[in-house]
Design a protein around this motif. Structure first.
Motif, PDB file in Angstrom:
ATOM      1  N   GLU A 193      45.471  59.109  41.963  1.00 11.68           N
ATOM      2  CA  GLU A 193      44.852  58.586  40.746  1.00 11.68           C
ATOM      3  C   GLU A 193      45.785  58.830  39.559  1.00 11.68           C
ATOM      4  O   GLU A 193      46.300  59.931  39.367  1.00 11.68           O
ATOM      5  CB  GLU A 193      43.512  59.266  40.483  1.00 11.68           C
ATOM      6  N   GLY A 194      46.027  57.789  38.795  1.00 13.87           N
ATOM      7  CA  GLY A 194      46.936  57.890  37.661  1.00 13.87           C
ATOM      8  C   GLY A 194      48.378  57.608  38.008  1.00 13.87           C
ATOM      9  O   GLY A 194      49.215  57.456  37.112  1.00 13.87           O
ATOM     10  N   GLY A 195      48.690  57.539  39.322  1.00 14.79           N
ATOM     11  CA  GLY A 195      50.043  57.203  39.741  1.00 14.79           C
ATOM     12  C   GLY A 195      50.323  55.724  39.533  1.00 14.79           C
ATOM     13  O   GLY A 195      49.417  54.921  39.296  1.00 14.79           O
ATOM     14  N   ILE A 196      51.586  55.353  39.640  1.00 15.85           N
ATOM     15  CA  ILE A 196      51.985  53.970  39.392  1.00 15.85           C
ATOM     16  C   ILE A 196      51.799  53.129  40.650  1.00 15.85           C
ATOM     17  O   ILE A 196      52.228  53.507  41.737  1.00 15.85           O
ATOM     18  CB  ILE A 196      53.454  53.904  38.928  1.00 15.85           C
ATOM     19  N   LEU A 197      51.150  51.977  40.497  1.00 20.97           N
ATOM     20  CA  LEU A 197      50.991  51.036  41.600  1.00 20.97           C
ATOM     21  C   LEU A 197      52.339  50.405  41.928  1.00 20.97           C
ATOM     22  O   LEU A 197      52.991  49.828  41.053  1.00 20.97           O
ATOM     23  CB  LEU A 197      49.993  49.938  41.214  1.00 20.97           C
ATOM     24  N   ASP A 198      52.758  50.522  43.195  1.00 18.47           N
ATOM     25  CA  ASP A 198      54.005  49.892  43.607  1.00 18.47           C
ATOM     26  C   ASP A 198      54.003  49.686  45.115  1.00 18.47           C
ATOM     27  O   ASP A 198      53.111  50.145  45.825  1.00 18.47           O
ATOM     28  CB  ASP A 198      55.225  50.719  43.176  1.00 18.47           C
ATOM     29  N   LEU A 199      54.962  48.949  45.600  1.00 20.36           N
ATOM     30  CA  LEU A 199      55.233  48.706  47.015  1.00 20.36           C
ATOM     31  C   LEU A 199      54.185  47.840  47.706  1.00 20.36           C
ATOM     32  O   LEU A 199      54.507  46.868  48.380  1.00 20.36           O
ATOM     33  CB  LEU A 199      55.386  50.021  47.790  1.00 20.36           C
ATOM     34  N   GLU A 219      41.139  41.060  40.605  1.00 16.66           N
ATOM     35  CA  GLU A 219      41.881  40.450  39.499  1.00 16.66           C
ATOM     36  C   GLU A 219      41.231  40.701  38.146  1.00 16.66           C
ATOM     37  O   GLU A 219      41.916  40.750  37.112  1.00 16.66           O
ATOM     38  CB  GLU A 219      42.013  38.939  39.726  1.00 16.66           C
ATOM     39  N   ASP A 220      39.895  40.869  38.137  1.00 14.31           N
ATOM     40  CA  ASP A 220      39.202  41.044  36.864  1.00 14.31           C
ATOM     41  C   ASP A 220      39.577  42.342  36.159  1.00 14.31           C
ATOM     42  O   ASP A 220      39.349  42.491  34.956  1.00 14.31           O
ATOM     43  CB  ASP A 220      37.685  40.967  37.061  1.00 14.31           C
ATOM     44  N   LEU A 221      40.166  43.291  36.885  1.00 18.32           N
ATOM     45  CA  LEU A 221      40.611  44.533  36.247  1.00 18.32           C
ATOM     46  C   LEU A 221      41.940  44.356  35.520  1.00 18.32           C
ATOM     47  O   LEU A 221      42.355  45.228  34.754  1.00 18.32           O
ATOM     48  CB  LEU A 221      40.753  45.647  37.288  1.00 18.32           C
ATOM     49  N   GLU A 222      42.610  43.233  35.793  1.00 15.36           N
ATOM     50  CA  GLU A 222      43.897  42.919  35.159  1.00 15.36           C
ATOM     51  C   GLU A 222      44.912  44.038  35.370  1.00 15.36           C
ATOM     52  O   GLU A 222      45.626  44.448  34.452  1.00 15.36           O
ATOM     53  CB  GLU A 222      43.706  42.625  33.667  1.00 15.36           C
ATOM     54  N   LEU A 223      44.965  44.533  36.605  1.00 14.36           N
ATOM     55  CA  LEU A 223      45.934  45.559  36.986  1.00 14.36           C
ATOM     56  C   LEU A 223      46.865  44.992  38.050  1.00 14.36           C
ATOM     57  O   LEU A 223      46.462  44.153  38.858  1.00 14.36           O
ATOM     58  CB  LEU A 223      45.227  46.798  37.545  1.00 14.36           C
ATOM     59  N   ASP A 224      48.093  45.469  38.068  1.00 10.73           N
ATOM     60  CA  ASP A 224      49.038  45.051  39.098  1.00 10.73           C
ATOM     61  C   ASP A 224      50.148  46.089  39.179  1.00 10.73           C
ATOM     62  O   ASP A 224      50.062  47.155  38.559  1.00 10.73           O
ATOM     63  CB  ASP A 224      49.595  43.659  38.800  1.00 10.73           C
ATOM     64  N   PHE A 225      51.197  45.790  39.938  1.00 12.33           N
ATOM     65  CA  PHE A 225      52.306  46.722  40.079  1.00 12.33           C
ATOM     66  C   PHE A 225      52.824  47.140  38.698  1.00 12.33           C
ATOM     67  O   PHE A 225      52.986  46.314  37.796  1.00 12.33           O
ATOM     68  CB  PHE A 225      53.436  46.097  40.883  1.00 12.33           C
ATOM     69  N   GLY A 226      53.071  48.434  38.570  1.00  9.31           N
ATOM     70  CA  GLY A 226      53.530  48.981  37.300  1.00  9.31           C
ATOM     71  C   GLY A 226      52.424  49.599  36.479  1.00  9.31           C
ATOM     72  O   GLY A 226      52.692  50.374  35.554  1.00  9.31           O
ATOM     73  N   ASP A 227      51.160  49.275  36.812  1.00 15.81           N
ATOM     74  CA  ASP A 227      50.021  49.881  36.128  1.00 15.81           C
ATOM     75  C   ASP A 227      49.582  51.148  36.864  1.00 15.81           C
ATOM     76  O   ASP A 227      50.048  51.441  37.969  1.00 15.81           O
ATOM     77  CB  ASP A 227      48.857  48.889  36.054  1.00 15.81           C
ATOM     78  N   CYS A 228      48.668  51.888  36.252  1.00 17.89           N
ATOM     79  CA  CYS A 228      48.177  53.131  36.850  1.00 17.89           C
ATOM     80  C   CYS A 228      47.039  52.856  37.826  1.00 17.89           C
ATOM     81  O   CYS A 228      46.185  51.992  37.584  1.00 17.89           O
ATOM     82  CB  CYS A 228      47.698  54.090  35.762  1.00 17.89           C
ATOM     83  N   ALA A 229      47.024  53.597  38.932  1.00 19.88           N
ATOM     84  CA  ALA A 229      45.955  53.478  39.922  1.00 19.88           C
ATOM     85  C   ALA A 229      44.691  54.144  39.404  1.00 19.88           C
ATOM     86  O   ALA A 229      44.727  55.291  38.945  1.00 19.88           O
ATOM     87  CB  ALA A 229      46.391  54.121  41.238  1.00 19.88           C
ATOM     88  N   VAL A 230      43.576  53.424  39.484  1.00 19.51           N
ATOM     89  CA  VAL A 230      42.292  53.953  39.024  1.00 19.51           C
ATOM     90  C   VAL A 230      41.256  53.737  40.122  1.00 19.51           C
ATOM     91  O   VAL A 230      41.358  52.818  40.931  1.00 19.51           O
ATOM     92  CB  VAL A 230      41.833  53.276  37.711  1.00 19.51           C
ATOM     93  N   PHE A 231      40.233  54.593  40.146  1.00 20.49           N
ATOM     94  CA  PHE A 231      39.207  54.518  41.186  1.00 20.49           C
ATOM     95  C   PHE A 231      38.474  53.178  41.182  1.00 20.49           C
ATOM     96  O   PHE A 231      37.986  52.724  42.222  1.00 20.49           O
ATOM     97  CB  PHE A 231      38.199  55.659  41.008  1.00 20.49           C
ATOM     98  N   GLU A 232      38.388  52.537  40.013  1.00 22.34           N
ATOM     99  CA  GLU A 232      37.676  51.260  39.919  1.00 22.34           C
ATOM    100  C   GLU A 232      38.267  50.201  40.843  1.00 22.34           C
ATOM    101  O   GLU A 232      37.568  49.267  41.252  1.00 22.34           O
ATOM    102  CB  GLU A 232      37.688  50.758  38.470  1.00 22.34           C
ATOM    103  N   ILE A 233      39.545  50.318  41.176  1.00 22.82           N
ATOM    104  CA  ILE A 233      40.169  49.361  42.095  1.00 22.82           C
ATOM    105  C   ILE A 233      39.413  49.333  43.415  1.00 22.82           C
ATOM    106  O   ILE A 233      39.096  48.262  43.957  1.00 22.82           O
ATOM    107  CB  ILE A 233      41.650  49.730  42.329  1.00 22.82           C
ATOM    108  N   ASP A 234      39.100  50.514  43.943  1.00 18.11           N
ATOM    109  CA  ASP A 234      38.400  50.590  45.226  1.00 18.11           C
ATOM    110  C   ASP A 234      36.938  50.184  45.101  1.00 18.11           C
ATOM    111  O   ASP A 234      36.373  49.564  46.011  1.00 18.11           O
ATOM    112  CB  ASP A 234      38.502  52.005  45.793  1.00 18.11           C
ATOM    113  N   HIS A 235      36.302  50.530  43.983  1.00 22.50           N
ATOM    114  CA  HIS A 235      34.904  50.139  43.782  1.00 22.50           C
ATOM    115  C   HIS A 235      34.774  48.622  43.766  1.00 22.50           C
ATOM    116  O   HIS A 235      33.867  48.056  44.395  1.00 22.50           O
ATOM    117  CB  HIS A 235      34.375  50.724  42.467  1.00 22.50           C
ATOM    118  N   HIS A 236      35.683  47.960  43.066  1.00 19.51           N
ATOM    119  CA  HIS A 236      35.655  46.502  43.025  1.00 19.51           C
ATOM    120  C   HIS A 236      35.979  45.915  44.397  1.00 19.51           C
ATOM    121  O   HIS A 236      35.394  44.906  44.797  1.00 19.51           O
ATOM    122  CB  HIS A 236      36.646  45.989  41.979  1.00 19.51           C
ATOM    123  N   GLY A 237      36.912  46.544  45.109  1.00 21.15           N
ATOM    124  CA  GLY A 237      37.243  46.072  46.448  1.00 21.15           C
ATOM    125  C   GLY A 237      36.055  46.139  47.384  1.00 21.15           C
ATOM    126  O   GLY A 237      35.825  45.230  48.196  1.00 21.15           O
TER     127      GLY A 237
END
Length: 334
Positions: free
Chosen positions: A282-288, A298-316
């Motif tokens: 959590e808080g690390g950089i999204l990459d690879l 997509e609605d979180l508007e996050l992608d590579f280079g942004d910070c990983a947040v728990f909401e990514i998994d909740h939305h998934g």
């Protein structure tokens, strides 16, 4: 001399009308080649046939250092698998180096970094496991004379089937199954978050089920027995090297999906979340690697280079639930 060496396939991948392969010789060296032959034909070749019928060249001659592919074993930090690799109860996972030929040549270290990241998380998980997360059993090292600290594979408990294939084969029957699947995955995600990680790749191909088959009492005995005997439940494979692994696995089982679903009642015993090579603190950089488009929030508007947040998994997880309910509705309508 190359004529004195023996050869075996290290990995084979087919894309469109071309097959790419890695060959390993008896000195532990890797070679790259391409062929028109189908995968099954290559797999049946003897060492002598590989040497005489195929053209391949050392990885270094196609601009790749073999050591770039493999994570390095650290005995103090990692668990070495000491069981039987042929045990049907275990699944041996190897990064699919050749799925994307351009990535294979231009960014070979990606696979080493993905493996290292997965091991990092799994070594945390093995100390604090959870019944709804895939059970990690350790790493596999290359056989001599290849470098002794070269990690070639990760080993997990084998599960019955992945969720994508489960649905495509027509095994999804009712809302109670959906609720059970979602609750299991939710519990797995919650534990993963408690460990301080974001999965980042919630998709049907990364969810695995333990199932049991029984005859459908609503189908006549003669019909159900004949149909059931012609279908078999596939083994789920954690295929982290491919970001669209669920679609490739699903297509392989689509031909018998309707017959299997109509002839069998499939009871779900447990559901687990797996494929941890995208797992990021959590808080690390999204990459690879992340979930493929369609499963990424997509609605979180996050992608590579942004910070990983728990909401990514909740939305998934919400996307998985919506997809299951949609599939169930379509099944009921038909």
């Amino acid at each position: 001399m190359i004529s004195k060496l023996s050869f075996k396939f290290f990995q084979i991948e087919r894309k469109l009308d071309e097959t790419r392969f890695l060959v390993e010789d008896s000195n532990g060296q890797l070679y790259y080649g391409e062929s028109w032959k189908q995968v099954k034909r290559l797999e049946a070749m003897t060492s002598a046939e590989i040497r005489s019928e195929l053209e391949f060249e050392p990885l270094s001659e196609v601009g790749v250092n073999a050591s770039d592919f493999f994570a390095t074993f650290e005995e103090a930090k990692m668990t070495k698998f000491t069981g039987d690799l042929n045990d049907p109860a275990v699944f041996v996972k190897r990064q699919r180096f050749l799925v994307d030929s351009e990535n294979f040549r231009e960014n070979p270290e990606r696979f080493r970094l993905l493996t290292a990241r997965e091991i990092e998380f799994c070594e945390v998980l093995i100390k604090d496991p959870h019944p709804n997360l895939c059970e990690y059993l350790g790493v596999v090292l290359a056989d001599a004379p290849a470098p002794e600290d070269r990690i070639t594979d990760l080993v997990y408990t084998r599960y019955s089937i992945d969720l994508f294939t489960f649905v495509q084969r027509g095994y999804l029957r009712d809302s109670e199954q959906v609720e059970f699947i979602i609750q299991c995955v939710k519990d797995g995600i919650s534990h993963l978050h408690q460990l301080g990680y974001v999965h980042c790749d919630i998709s049907p191909g990364n969810i695995f089920l333990i199932t049991h088959n029984s005859e459908d009492t609503s189908t006549s005995k003669d019909d159900s027995s004949s149909e059931a005997s012609s279908s078999s439940e596939g083994s789920a494979s954690e295929d982290s090297g491919s970001e669209d692994s669920s679609s490739s696995e699903g297509s392989a089982s689509s031909e018998d999906s309707s017959a299997s679903g109509e002839s069998l009642n499939v009871r779900i015993e447990n559901v687990v979340l797996g494929d941890f090579d995208a797992a990021t603190k959590e808080g690390g950089i999204l990459d690879l690697k992340r979930a493929p488009d369609g499963w990424w929030p997509e609605d979180l508007e996050l992608d590579f280079g942004d910070c990983a947040v728990f909401e990514i998994d909740h939305h998934g997880l919400e996307k998985i639930k919506d997809w299951l309910l949609e599939c169930l509705s379509e099944s009921d309508a038909s």
